[in-house]
Design a protein around this motif. Structure first.
Motif, PDB file in Angstrom:
ATOM      1  N   ALA A   1       0.807  -1.223   0.000  1.00 57.32           N
ATOM      2  CA  ALA A   1       0.000   0.000   0.000  1.00 57.32           C
ATOM      3  C   ALA A   1       0.837   1.269   0.000  1.00 57.32           C
ATOM      4  N   PRO A   2       1.756   1.456   0.946  1.00 60.68           N
ATOM      5  CA  PRO A   2       2.536   2.692   0.911  1.00 60.68           C
ATOM      6  C   PRO A   2       3.378   2.829  -0.345  1.00 60.68           C
ATOM      7  N   GLY A   3       3.914   1.708  -0.862  1.00 58.39           N
ATOM      8  CA  GLY A   3       4.707   1.771  -2.081  1.00 58.39           C
ATOM      9  C   GLY A   3       3.890   2.201  -3.284  1.00 58.39           C
ATOM     10  N   ALA A   4       2.761   1.532  -3.506  1.00 58.83           N
ATOM     11  CA  ALA A   4       1.929   1.838  -4.680  1.00 58.83           C
ATOM     12  C   ALA A   4       1.253   3.194  -4.560  1.00 58.83           C
ATOM     13  N   LEU A   5       0.688   3.485  -3.398  1.00 54.44           N
ATOM     14  CA  LEU A   5      -0.108   4.712  -3.260  1.00 54.44           C
ATOM     15  C   LEU A   5       0.755   5.961  -3.212  1.00 54.44           C
ATOM     16  N   TYR A   6       2.006   5.831  -2.815  1.00 53.08           N
ATOM     17  CA  TYR A   6       2.893   6.995  -2.888  1.00 53.08           C
ATOM     18  C   TYR A   6       3.027   7.461  -4.335  1.00 53.08           C
ATOM     19  N   TYR A   7       3.291   6.526  -5.247  1.00 54.45           N
ATOM     20  CA  TYR A   7       3.513   6.911  -6.639  1.00 54.45           C
ATOM     21  C   TYR A   7       2.219   7.222  -7.372  1.00 54.45           C
ATOM     22  N   ILE A   8       1.106   6.682  -6.895  1.00 55.97           N
ATOM     23  CA  ILE A   8      -0.177   7.063  -7.483  1.00 55.97           C
ATOM     24  C   ILE A   8      -0.536   8.491  -7.083  1.00 55.97           C
TER      25      ILE A   8
ATOM     26  N   LYS B   1       3.508  -1.987  14.826  1.00 57.82           N
ATOM     27  CA  LYS B   1       2.353  -2.485  14.077  1.00 57.82           C
ATOM     28  C   LYS B   1       1.133  -1.586  14.247  1.00 57.82           C
ATOM     29  N   ARG B   2       0.939  -1.032  15.417  1.00 56.68           N
ATOM     30  CA  ARG B   2      -0.184  -0.119  15.598  1.00 56.68           C
ATOM     31  C   ARG B   2      -0.049   1.104  14.712  1.00 56.68           C
ATOM     32  N   VAL B   3       1.169   1.626  14.616  1.00 57.06           N
ATOM     33  CA  VAL B   3       1.406   2.782  13.751  1.00 57.06           C
ATOM     34  C   VAL B   3       1.132   2.426  12.298  1.00 57.06           C
ATOM     35  N   LEU B   4       1.577   1.253  11.861  1.00 52.38           N
ATOM     36  CA  LEU B   4       1.354   0.844  10.476  1.00 52.38           C
ATOM     37  C   LEU B   4      -0.137   0.688  10.174  1.00 52.38           C
ATOM     38  N   PHE B   5      -0.899   0.164  11.115  1.00 53.95           N
ATOM     39  CA  PHE B   5      -2.342   0.023  10.887  1.00 53.95           C
ATOM     40  C   PHE B   5      -3.051   1.384  10.891  1.00 53.95           C
ATOM     41  N   ILE B   6      -2.589   2.307  11.703  1.00 49.37           N
ATOM     42  CA  ILE B   6      -3.154   3.659  11.665  1.00 49.37           C
ATOM     43  C   ILE B   6      -2.881   4.302  10.306  1.00 49.37           C
ATOM     44  N   GLY B   7      -1.660   4.091   9.795  1.00 49.92           N
ATOM     45  CA  GLY B   7      -1.326   4.615   8.472  1.00 49.92           C
ATOM     46  C   GLY B   7      -2.210   4.038   7.385  1.00 49.92           C
ATOM     47  N   LEU B   8      -2.485   2.736   7.448  1.00 51.12           N
ATOM     48  CA  LEU B   8      -3.379   2.115   6.470  1.00 51.12           C
ATOM     49  C   LEU B   8      -4.787   2.697   6.555  1.00 51.12           C
TER      50      LEU B   8
ATOM     51  N   TYR C   1      -7.595  -0.732  -7.364  1.00 53.11           N
ATOM     52  CA  TYR C   1      -6.233  -1.246  -7.224  1.00 53.11           C
ATOM     53  C   TYR C   1      -5.614  -0.770  -5.912  1.00 53.11           C
ATOM     54  N   GLY C   2      -5.812   0.500  -5.582  1.00 50.97           N
ATOM     55  CA  GLY C   2      -5.303   1.023  -4.319  1.00 50.97           C
ATOM     56  C   GLY C   2      -5.890   0.299  -3.122  1.00 50.97           C
ATOM     57  N   LEU C   3      -7.189   0.007  -3.160  1.00 51.06           N
ATOM     58  CA  LEU C   3      -7.846  -0.720  -2.068  1.00 51.06           C
ATOM     59  C   LEU C   3      -7.267  -2.128  -1.916  1.00 51.06           C
ATOM     60  N   LEU C   4      -6.949  -2.755  -3.035  1.00 54.94           N
ATOM     61  CA  LEU C   4      -6.351  -4.093  -2.998  1.00 54.94           C
ATOM     62  C   LEU C   4      -4.995  -4.064  -2.301  1.00 54.94           C
ATOM     63  N   THR C   5      -4.187  -3.051  -2.588  1.00 53.80           N
ATOM     64  CA  THR C   5      -2.869  -2.977  -1.947  1.00 53.80           C
ATOM     65  C   THR C   5      -2.999  -2.758  -0.438  1.00 53.80           C
ATOM     66  N   ILE C   6      -4.004  -2.010  -0.012  1.00 57.02           N
ATOM     67  CA  ILE C   6      -4.227  -1.803   1.425  1.00 57.02           C
ATOM     68  C   ILE C   6      -4.568  -3.125   2.107  1.00 57.02           C
ATOM     69  N   LEU C   7      -5.395  -3.934   1.453  1.00 55.81           N
ATOM     70  CA  LEU C   7      -5.749  -5.241   2.002  1.00 55.81           C
ATOM     71  C   LEU C   7      -4.525  -6.143   2.115  1.00 55.81           C
ATOM     72  N   VAL C   8      -3.697  -6.163   1.068  1.00 48.05           N
ATOM     73  CA  VAL C   8      -2.487  -6.997   1.077  1.00 48.05           C
ATOM     74  C   VAL C   8      -1.560  -6.579   2.207  1.00 48.05           C
ATOM     75  N   SER C   9      -1.324  -5.278   2.342  1.00 44.50           N
ATOM     76  CA  SER C   9      -0.449  -4.789   3.409  1.00 44.50           C
ATOM     77  C   SER C   9      -0.992  -5.145   4.791  1.00 44.50           C
ATOM     78  N   GLY C  10      -2.287  -4.977   4.972  1.00 42.93           N
ATOM     79  CA  GLY C  10      -2.888  -5.256   6.277  1.00 42.93           C
ATOM     80  C   GLY C  10      -2.691  -6.691   6.720  1.00 42.93           C
ATOM     81  N   VAL C  11      -2.895  -7.639   5.805  1.00 41.18           N
ATOM     82  CA  VAL C  11      -2.727  -9.059   6.133  1.00 41.18           C
ATOM     83  C   VAL C  11      -1.267  -9.361   6.464  1.00 41.18           C
ATOM     84  N   ALA C  12      -0.334  -8.836   5.655  1.00 43.86           N
ATOM     85  CA  ALA C  12       1.086  -9.119   5.881  1.00 43.86           C
ATOM     86  C   ALA C  12       1.570  -8.545   7.206  1.00 43.86           C
ATOM     87  N   ILE C  13       1.179  -7.311   7.508  1.00 44.47           N
ATOM     88  CA  ILE C  13       1.599  -6.681   8.762  1.00 44.47           C
ATOM     89  C   ILE C  13       1.057  -7.464   9.957  1.00 44.47           C
TER      90      ILE C  13
END
Length: 447
Positions: free
Chosen positions: A267-274, A322-329, A422-434
């Motif tokens: 999510a942060p990687g893709a959405l930064y460049y979008i 992890k809490r910070v990363l979820f707040i960012g998402l 596409y952006g929503l998909l990346t957020i979901l992927v990041s959330g599961v991995a974190i």
């Protein structure tokens, strides 16, 4: 009778506790110097990378791909932009292995010189009108070298700071490193805005765009001086005292962690460049914003996001990574859903609000990324594994983001719904991995 420790163990223990990787919260002078030099050096290298990103969305299509339709030229330009991101994992692997074997400091000197040389050559590169197909081919090669260098720089500079910093202040130390990216984006955008405002359109396209790249001569000199004053990290020196183990075997033991680190940065990687590169193209190409106005908007957004990065790092030392990363998402989700609806109002202030909010979500996560990734892996493979995790995430999700967003918009009659999906998909992927990764906030790196 007291039994003394073997000399090697004594040296290792002394090295592991001399540079701030302790339970205390005070940073040593060495740690402070590492943070300052790392942040400045990283910002200098990111400057060139940021300039390329802005120009790939504005003038490069007509300079290096003039024979194509405007939409195809933009896709081709974004493809060269993505080459730099694709090259990062290879650079991360090569320089990571070298850094784990020969030290962080030596590798960082090499990445700085390579980045500077590639950028100067881009500034001197003839365009398609002068040499034909050779121009875009050379541009791709030089962009690859930029990405290759930055792949080693990203994690190396982070680890230089992480391994010098106290355990309880590792998050804020990493945040001071991470602000190099938005600060360099601001400097790059201010430079391009000043050039665009002070030169005619013809002058800017003819030679004005070259100025930031040619400035890399000074960047090399300043960066070399900064890096030369930093000592090697105690964690690496302590590791040298221990029996060597093959990096490949250690990586095989931690392949799951490295894979999750790749997915965590979706999510942060893709959405930064979008929200930066693609949004720049969307504002100027689709909505009719002037180039100088768009550059100014990006200056505001990136300037504000610096504070979000610092807040993210500081907060992670207190409430956990992890809490910070979820707040960012959550912030990314809140701004992504109405993002293009807000841009479509063509109101400069509303567009600035949307882009600033999205970038703050990204930078809030970036503030604790360095600490989160460093704490996930042991010292013998920390450079290589962290580099593969971060650069791999950028290759899979960030590199194709501007290209993919442009293509999705074109196949949907200039609609942006698929881009948002596409952006929503990346957020979901990041959330599961974190969720699946461990949180080792406050623990010593030696543990």
């Amino acid at each position: 009778m007291r039994v003394s420790e073997p000399e090697g163990q004594t040296a290792a223990r002394r090295l592991e506790t001399t540079a701030g990787d302790t339970e205390g919260g005070s940073a040593t002078p060495t740690a402070r110097r590492a943070v300052a030099s790392g942040a400045l050096g990283s910002a200098l290298e990111w400057f060139d990378f940021s300039v390329y990103g802005a120009l790939s969305a504005t003038v490069f299509p007509q300079l290096f791909f003039p024979g194509m339709e405007p939409g195809a030229a933009l896709l081709a330009s974004f493809a060269t932009f993505g080459v730099g991101l694709v090259a990062r994992p290879l650079g991360g692997l090569v320089f990571g292995l070298l850094g784990d074997r020969f030290g962080r400091r030596n590798v960082l000197m090499a990445t700085l010189l390579l980045m500077g040389a590639a950028s100067v050559l881009i500034g001197a590169l003839p365009t398609y009108a002068a040499v034909g197909i050779v121009a875009p081919a050379a541009l791709v090669i030089l962009r690859f070298l930029q990405g290759f260098a930055l792949g080693g720089e990203l994690t190396g500079s982070q680890l230089m700071v992480m391994e010098h910093s106290p355990s309880r202040r590792r998050g804020i130390a990493g945040a001071l490193m991470s602000v190099g990216s938005p600060i360099s984006q601001v400097l790059a955008t201010v430079t391009l805005t000043a050039l665009a405002a002070g030169l005619s359109e013809e002058q800017f396209i003819s030679w004005g765009w070259r100025v930031p790249f040619l400035m890399s001569v000074a960047i090399i000199a300043v960066g070399y001086y900064i890096r030369h004053r930093v000592e090697e990290t105690p964690a690496f020196l302590a590791q040298e005292e221990k029996p060597a183990r093959p990096a490949g075997g250690l990586l095989r033991e931690h392949w799951k962690t490295v894979g999750l680190l790749v997915l965590a940065w979706a999510a942060p990687g893709a959405l930064y460049y979008i929200t930066v590169t693609f949004a720049t193209s969307y504002l100027t190409g689709q909505l009719g914003f002037e180039r100088s106005s768009t550059f100014g908007l990006m200056v505001v957004a990136n300037s504000v996001s610096v504070s979000a990065s610092l807040l993210g790092g500081w907060s992670s030392d207190r409430i956990g990574r992890k809490r910070v990363l979820f707040i960012g998402l959550a912030l990314l989700l809140a701004f992504l859903i109405p993002f293009f609806l807000i841009l479509d109002t063509r109101n400069w202030w509303l567009a600035a609000f949307a882009i600033t909010g999205a970038l703050c979500g990204v930078q809030f996560m970036t503030g604790c990324q360095g600490a989160f990734y460093a704490e996930a892996l042991p010292t013998p493979v920390r450079y290589t594994g962290s580099a593969l995790g971060l650069t791999g995430g950028n290759m899979v999700f960030a590199a194709p983001a501007p290209f993919l967003a442009t293509w999705l918009m074109q196949i949907s009659d200039n609609g942006t719904l698929l881009v948002t999906a596409y952006g929503l998909l990346t957020i979901l992927v990041s959330g599961v991995a974190i969720k699946l990764l461990p949180d080792r906030t406050g623990r010593r790196l030696a543990d």
